[in-house]
Every structure is written in C-alpha cells, then in structure tokens.
Design an enzyme around this catalytic site. Structure first.
Site, PDB file in Angstrom:
ATOM      1  N   CYS A   6       0.866  -1.150   0.069  1.00  0.00           N
ATOM      2  CA  CYS A   6       0.008  -0.031   0.191  1.00  0.00           C
ATOM      3  C   CYS A   6       0.942   1.346  -0.073  1.00  0.00           C
ATOM      4  O   CYS A   6       0.445   2.268  -0.388  1.00  0.00           O
ATOM      5  CB  CYS A   6      -1.007   0.148   1.323  1.00  0.00           C
ATOM      6  SG  CYS A   6      -0.290  -0.013   2.780  1.00  0.00           S
ATOM      7  N   GLN A  23       5.540  -5.193   9.579  1.00  0.00           N
ATOM      8  CA  GLN A  23       4.677  -5.748   8.528  1.00  0.00           C
ATOM      9  C   GLN A  23       5.487  -5.624   7.025  1.00  0.00           C
ATOM     10  O   GLN A  23       5.261  -6.698   6.669  1.00  0.00           O
ATOM     11  CB  GLN A  23       3.546  -4.985   8.338  1.00  0.00           C
ATOM     12  CG  GLN A  23       2.384  -5.438   7.225  1.00  0.00           C
ATOM     13  CD  GLN A  23       1.085  -4.776   7.246  1.00  0.00           C
ATOM     14  OE1 GLN A  23       0.827  -3.663   8.103  1.00  0.00           O
ATOM     15  NE2 GLN A  23       0.324  -5.222   6.223  1.00  0.00           N
ATOM     16  N   GLY A  67     -14.360  -4.915   5.640  1.00  0.00           N
ATOM     17  CA  GLY A  67     -13.441  -5.718   5.485  1.00  0.00           C
ATOM     18  C   GLY A  67     -12.963  -6.656   6.621  1.00  0.00           C
ATOM     19  O   GLY A  67     -12.525  -5.898   7.314  1.00  0.00           O
TER      20      GLY A  67
END
Length: 544
Positions: free
Chosen positions: A143, A209, A284
């Site tokens: 992202c 991450q 989501g």
C-alpha cells in the site's frame, strides 16, 4: 551475471563475418568499409578506422555489414569493433536496479494504478524478463510502495524498458512516472531493500509488516523463471538483514504498523472523552482488518461492527478475539451500518470506491460528544473512500498518505535505533557484494573442474585398459578413488584462490586476477552470456 568476454573475440568476429557473406552481390559498391551494430537506440559505426556512435531509432537490434575493401580491412575494422562500444557490454557486469514509487515520492492516485496484486507477480516477472535488457526481476507492491527490482544488462536501457512497461500496464504516461519515480543502482539498490526490510523506509519507522511482505515476495516468486540467483539472493539476504536489525536494535519495540497507525490516527482525531463511547465500523475482514481489530482491542475498544461478504471470516475473528464484541453485517447493509457509526475503517480489495460524496451526504450527523465529525480511515490501495468525501461538512476522510501524523511521538528513540541499524546494514552490504562479486568466478570453477575430470576419466580408462581384464573390481575402485583424490588435491589450491567471501585478506581484484590467469592457462571458455544469445538470435532472425 558477467557478460562473456569471449563475445568480443573470435565468436563476435565469426558472427559478423558470417553475416557479411550473406550480403547480396547486387548491392551497390561502397567507398569504404562500414559495420553498424545497433541495440535499440544507439548505433556504433566504424568508418575508415574511426569509431563513433550515433542515434538510431530502429526498434530492434540489427547488424549491417558493407565491405568493398577486402579481407584485410575486414579484420582491421573488426579489431576496432572489439575495443569499441561492443566491448563495453562484454566487460560490464550486469547491474541491480530498483525503479520505485513510494509514499515519499508519489501520490496514492498513481500508486494504486501501478499496484500489482500478489497473484500477478509471477506474470509480471516473466513479462519484465522478456524485455531485451532485463535478466532477472522481482516486484514489491504494497500500500505504501511499488518497487521493481531487476538485473539489467544496460542501466539506461533497462530503466527505459521497465518504465515503458509500467506505463503500459498502469495506463500512466512515461513522463508522469519519470517525474515521481526514484532510481537506485547496484550498492544503492541493495542498501535500499535492506533498509526497506529493516523498516527504515516505512512510514512508521521500524514497523514489522514490511518484513513479512518482503518474505512473501521471495515465497511467491520462488521457482518463477526470472527470479534468478542475483535477485533471489538479494531478497533472501534482505530478509536476514531485517531479522538481524530487529533482534539486535529492538527497533520494532513500540513501533506500529499501518493498521496500528490508523487506530492511533482515529484516537488523535476523537476527543479523549469519546474513546470509550465512539461507535466503530470496519469494512473488510481480511489481514489488515484483523490487525485493526487487534489494535482497537489493545486501546480498550469493547465492540465493533464488521461488514464483510461472508460471515465465515467474521466467525474466525470472533474465535480469535474473545475479549471484544464483534457484530457481523452483510455487504448489502454497509450504508445502514455506516449511518450508525462514528468511526469507519475501510480495508477491502475493491478496485472501485465504496464511499463517494453521493453515498455519504445523506448519512445522519454524528453527536458532538464524539467531535461532531464522522471519521473515515481508509487503509486500502486502491482507495475505498473517494477524495470527494472529505469536502462534506461533518465528515473527515483520511487515507494511507495521512498517517504521517501518527509518527510524531517518541521519534528520537527510533531514530537512534535506526542509526544502529544502518551500521548493521553497512556490514551486510559488504557481505552481499562480496557474494555477488564472487559469482563471476563460478563459470571458471565449473569449467576447471570439468577440464580436470575429462583428463582424469580419459587417463583412467587408458590405465585400466593396460591393466587388462584380470583386474578385480576392488582394484578398479581403488585406482579410481586414487585418481579422484589426486585431482581434488591438485585443484584445492587454485579453487581456494577463486573463492572470495570477504573473510580473508585476499581482495576481490586478486581473486579476479586469479580467475583470468586460470582462464588463460587452461584455455577455459566462459559460458555464453545472455546478451550474446539475444544478439545471436536477432542476427539469425534477420537471416531467415
């Protein structure tokens, strides 16, 4: 991968002379000898002993040979070609390049168009390696960044081809990509992926991450043609660096991921008194949504509504997070659920926005007790919330680019740990470059072993023939073991001087000198290079 130096010698001469013989006899005579070798946009010409380069717009490499001066001038011109621009390719080691767009250099609108889903990484690698000057490739698409790592035969042409490929796949003009991209070569490219893996290039310094995402690149790309020894070695070393940095510096302690930063941003925008009463909605239930719930729970949230296509994922979340009430709503109840929420997190793979101005404008206002503004925190790429939503009164919309606000607190400690991490990266960079440089000697090691084995087997057969048929199997095995032992002992010294890992006093230059010396002494041929194969294929295509 080093390009074969043999290409500049007899093989190259044969390649061009064989093409020269194919020139039709009816061709008009020329007043001088001319050879043109073009690769994409540059053409090398030899005229009357002068070597020069000029622009050439042809889309494919070609070879043009015109000869009116006889064989002597042919050899003379070819000798000059060997030391001209063609020789530049034969002596230059392929470059590791990263062509990147990140949150620091490029707006989210462009990144989401260029983003490549994980399932498409193998296809992208194959397409990239089909480009004329690209040998190996890997894609890191998250992202916050879209980065393409390649091993290129030519830096300039490699960058040009990859940028054009990105333009074609993303539907963005080359000029716009060039305005926002960053380019790094060789050691700078290696340092960059090490820094990325260590979390030093992340929006939230030290977040963990990204290391998982780098691991996923290596996992998905493993076995794909084009994810070759250099690039796979680069990513494996980057993973090891990321682990070492986190273990030795503790940089991940107290650091947050994008999902954690999203929760922190929501808490910053809400009044302190509203932290326990704000109604929270999550759109989501994937990996990022799961992390949002985890961080909300750590901040004291006791209830959250989750909108998802299926209830199964939500049930799994309920099983994992038993200390928070999770209410499931189907996708067709998304707008009614949004009407009852004060804070809305969106984290879906939808390629079109879920919330636009016309969807949000009719939602009821939120209470002043929670600040009077409905918060949309969008952590998806492509975005789930249109930029037009933030223009509405009583609504605040944030995307991944707005998470920079979260990185204000306690930054000094992370910067100190980052400096420690850079020292580790310096050490690992030297080790990786030593490993990659040592790959240049691999073809010589392999050829020397094959040469010695050929002599051993040949002479062993002669010896056994002379010994006759009466020799028993034990004697035959003993003689063979003896021959192998002698060869291995004789090769031990030369092979030791061909191995370079930076652990002894021998320099890389000395190792490469040893390699060249052995090539000369034993007349070893290095492997045909990728560049030679490509040029040879193009010449054959022109002949057919």
């Amino acid at each position: 991968m080093a390009v074969s130096s043999a290409f500049a010698g007899a093989k190259l001469e044969t390649l061009f002379l064989s093409n020269a013989t194919a020139t039709p006899a009816s061709s008009p005579p020329t007043s001088h000898y001319q050879i043109g070798v073009s690769c994409k946009s540059r053409r090398t010409l030899i005229q009357r002993g002068i070597v020069r380069c000029e622009s050439h717009s042809t889309a494919s490499s070609d070879v043009v040979v015109e000869n009116s001066s006889g064989n002597a001038s042919s050899i003379s011109a070819l000798e000059q070609l060997k030391t001209s621009a063609a020789d530049r390719y034969t002596k230059e080691k392929s470059s590791i390049i990263v062509i990147g767009l990140s949150i620091h250099t490029c707006p989210v609108e462009m990144r989401e168009k260029l983003a490549i889903p994980e399932a498409e990484w193998p296809r992208a690698i194959k397409e990239l390696c089909a480009l004329n000057h690209i040998e190996e490739a890997a894609v890191l698409s998250t992202c916050n960044r879209m980065e393409i790592y390649v091993v290129a035969l030519s830096q300039h042409r490699g960058v040009k081809e990859v940028t054009e490929w990105m333009s074609k796949t993303g539907g963005i003009p080359v000029s716009e990509i060039s305005d926002h991209r960053f380019l790094l070569y060789n050691s700078d490219a290696t340092r960059h992926i090490f820094q990325v893996s260590a979390g030093l290039e992340s929006l939230v310094l030290g977040e963990g991450q990204i290391l998982a995402q780098v691991k996923q690149v290596a996992k998905v790309s493993q076995g794909v043609a084009g994810f070759g020894r250099n690039i796979s070695g680069l990513f494996k070393h980057a993973i090891m660096v990321g682990k070492r940095v986190r273990t030795e510096t503790k940089i991940a302690e107290g650091a947050v991921s994008v999902s954690s930063a999203a929760v922190e941003l929501a808490l910053m925008k809400l009044p302190n008194s509203a932290h326990s009463i704000a109604r929270v909605l999550l759109i989501g239930a994937g990996k990022m949504g799961k992390l949002v719930i985890k961080h909300l729970m750590s901040k004291g949230c006791t209830k959250i509504v989750v909108v998802n296509r299926s209830v199964e994922r939500v049930d799994l979340l309920r099983d994992e997070f038993k200390d928070i009430e999770i209410v499931y709503k189907p996708l067709d109840e998304m707008m009614s659920s949004a009407a009852e929420a004060d804070v809305i997190f969106t984290s879906t793979a939808s390629e079109t926005p879920l919330f636009l101005k016309e969807h949000v404008i009719d939602l009821p206002p939120v209470s002043e007790s929670v600040g009077g503004n409905r918060l949309f925190i969008d952590i998806s790429v492509p975005r789930n919330v249109g930029s037009c939503v933030k223009d509405l009164e009583g609504t605040k919309a944030y995307n991944v680019d707005d998470l920079k606000e979260v990185v204000a607190a306690n930054r000094e400690d992370r910067l100190r740990k980052a400096r420690e991490a850079e020292m580790i990266i310096d050490e690992e960079l030297k080790l990786f470059e030593a490993w990659r440089d040592s790959l240049e000697t691999v073809p010589t090691i392999r050829k020397l072993r094959a040469y010695a084995e050929q002599i051993r087997t040949s002479d062993l057969e002669k010896c056994l023939e002379k010994m006759g048929d009466n020799v028993n199997n034990n004697t035959r095995k003993a003689v063979e073991v003896l021959s192998r032992g002698i060869v291995n002992k004789l090769l031990h010294g030369p092979l030791q001087h061909l191995r370079y890992d930076g652990s002894d006093d021998r320099t890389l230059d000395e190792t490469l000198e040893n390699m060249h010396a052995l090539n000369r002494m034993f007349n070893l041929e290095t492997e045909m290079s990728v560049l030679e194969e490509k040029i040879r294929a193009k010449v054959e295509k022109q002949k057919s």
